[in-house]
Motif scaffolding. Structure first.
Motif, PDB file in Angstrom:
ATOM      1  N   PHE A 176      53.907  30.679   8.831  1.00  0.00           N
ATOM      2  CA  PHE A 176      52.606  30.928   9.458  1.00  0.00           C
ATOM      3  C   PHE A 176      52.603  30.275  10.846  1.00  0.00           C
ATOM      4  CE2 PHE A 176      48.202  30.161  10.447  1.00  0.00           C
ATOM      5  CZ  PHE A 176      47.618  31.370  10.105  1.00  0.00           C
TER       6      PHE A 176
ATOM      7  N   GLU B 204      54.652  39.678  12.756  1.00  0.00           N
ATOM      8  CA  GLU B 204      53.980  40.945  12.453  1.00  0.00           C
ATOM      9  C   GLU B 204      54.953  42.120  12.603  1.00  0.00           C
ATOM     10  OE1 GLU B 204      51.185  41.650  11.163  1.00  0.00           O
ATOM     11  OE2 GLU B 204      50.992  43.787  11.649  1.00  0.00           O
TER      12      GLU B 204
ATOM     13  N   LEU C 146      48.475  36.888  13.527  1.00  0.00           N
ATOM     14  CA  LEU C 146      48.217  35.706  12.703  1.00  0.00           C
ATOM     15  C   LEU C 146      47.911  34.510  13.596  1.00  0.00           C
ATOM     16  CD1 LEU C 146      51.150  35.983  10.166  1.00  0.00           C
ATOM     17  CD2 LEU C 146      48.749  36.204   9.606  1.00  0.00           C
TER      18      LEU C 146
END
Lengths: 214, 139
Positions: free
Chosen positions: B70, B49, B3
């Motif tokens: 995030f 992740e 990400l």
């Protein structure tokens, strides 16, 4: 619908640093009381405090209405807002709005799923998208929760707001096409992505530079 | 792909300090159960992740996992045995800054025992201490 809970409260002095303010509130919380306020009906707001145990009892019963008994008389109120601490363990403050039993009000009502979706046994995933809805109803007739029967929910089927069976006199505020719950097939879920060792850089938004004036 | 933001105004940022508690994103909003951090810290994209992979394996596609954080912050580092100076290092990875109370992951469509077991496994991957939470009551 649950009946209004009778709660004994203490009125706080409205003057800052005597009955209100952060320092006073902190001391109240240390003593096991929760600061709260009553407002509405174009009357002066009344700062009060409630015993913490009473508040938790009210939460367990999940009643919207309360009858606050204080020195100046009794007030029928609606729980308007609850302020929690950062971890969601303790209640910091409660807002109560004055209501009449015959008054039409807007409040949030919990949606309770009932039954077992056959779609889950068929290999689907149950997604509960909407946990509460805004409703307009009479203050004396606020439902504790709205039951949603998912007994007929197969894969690919959904229940929308318009399909909810509402108690009499309850009107939903919001889009009737909004999804409440659905069962999706597992293959519809995105496949897990593998972590790539070579990290690429994000695109740059070049800041515009002002040209020097000569 | 780990990400990371799609577009950024500045590639590198200053280190900063994580102060205070979470005032947003500190309750279960999408699922029924959540994993909440009790400490401030930074969680790298690779760790997020790794947590997702562990949770996916644990729930075996039986529920829905929501990732509530995030990695917006770029973390730079200079290579080993490099002399001082010559500017800031290159971006090494991207990380999410979390404050006490931030909900990291949420689960829906699973039983409480399954959610507890999943988050217990997941929390081993995380650099911060966490606790299991449920939805706040609606009144």
């Amino acid at each position: 619908m649950a009946e209004a809970v009778k709660i004994q409260v203490e009125v706080r002095e409205a003057a800052k640093n005597k009955g209100t303010g952060s320092r006073v509130s902190r001391k109240l919380r240390a003593k096991g009381r929760i600061p709260a306020i009553i407002y509405g009906h174009k009357q002066a707001p009344t700062p009060i405090s409630i015993a913490r145990a009473t508040v938790w009892e009210m939460i367990k019963k999940s009643t919207h209405l309360a009858e606050l008994q204080m020195a100046g008389g009794t007030e029928t109120v609606l729980v308007k807002d609850i302020q929690w601490d950062h971890l969601g363990k303790e209640i910091i403050h409660i807002d109560f709005a004055r209501v009449n039993a015959e008054e039409s009000i807007v409040t949030d009502v919990r949606l309770d799923l009932r039954g077992e979706a056959p779609g889950v046994a068929e290999g689907g995933v149950l997604e509960h998208l909407l946990h509460s809805i805004h409703v307009t109803c009479l203050a004396r007739a606020i439902p504790d929760s709205i039951k949603v029967d998912i007994g007929e929910l197969h894969i690919g089927k959904a229940i929308h707001i318009r399909e909810l069976k509402l108690p009499e006199g309850v009107i939903v505020k919001g889009d009737p096409e909004s999804l409440v719950v659905h069962v999706i097939s597992r293959s519809a879920e995105p496949e897990p992505t593998a972590v790539d060792g070579t990290a690429t850089q994000p695109e740059m938004i070049k800041p515009e530079r002002k040209e020097k004036e000569d | 792909m780990p990400l990371m933001p799609k577009r950024v105004k500045y590639r590198k940022s200053q280190k900063g300090r994580v102060k205070g508690n979470a005032t947003r994103g500190n309750y279960v909003a999408f699922g029924e159960y959540g994993l909440q951090t009790l400490e401030p810290g930074k969680i790298s994209a690779a760790t997020i992740e790794a947590g997702r992979v562990v949770a996916s394996q644990s729930i075996k596609a039986g529920g829905k996992l929501y990732i509530r954080i995030f990695p917006h912050k770029s973390i730079t580092s200079i290579p080993a045995e490099t002399r001082m100076g010559k500017g800031k290092g290159e971006v090494e990875y991207w990380a999410a800054i979390v404050k006490p109370g931030t909900v990291l992951y949420e689960l829906g469509g699973v039983t409480e025992e399954a959610a507890r077991a999943t988050f217990a496994r997941l929390s081993y991957k995380l650099p911060v201490s966490c606790r299991f939470i449920t939805r706040r009551p609606t009144l």
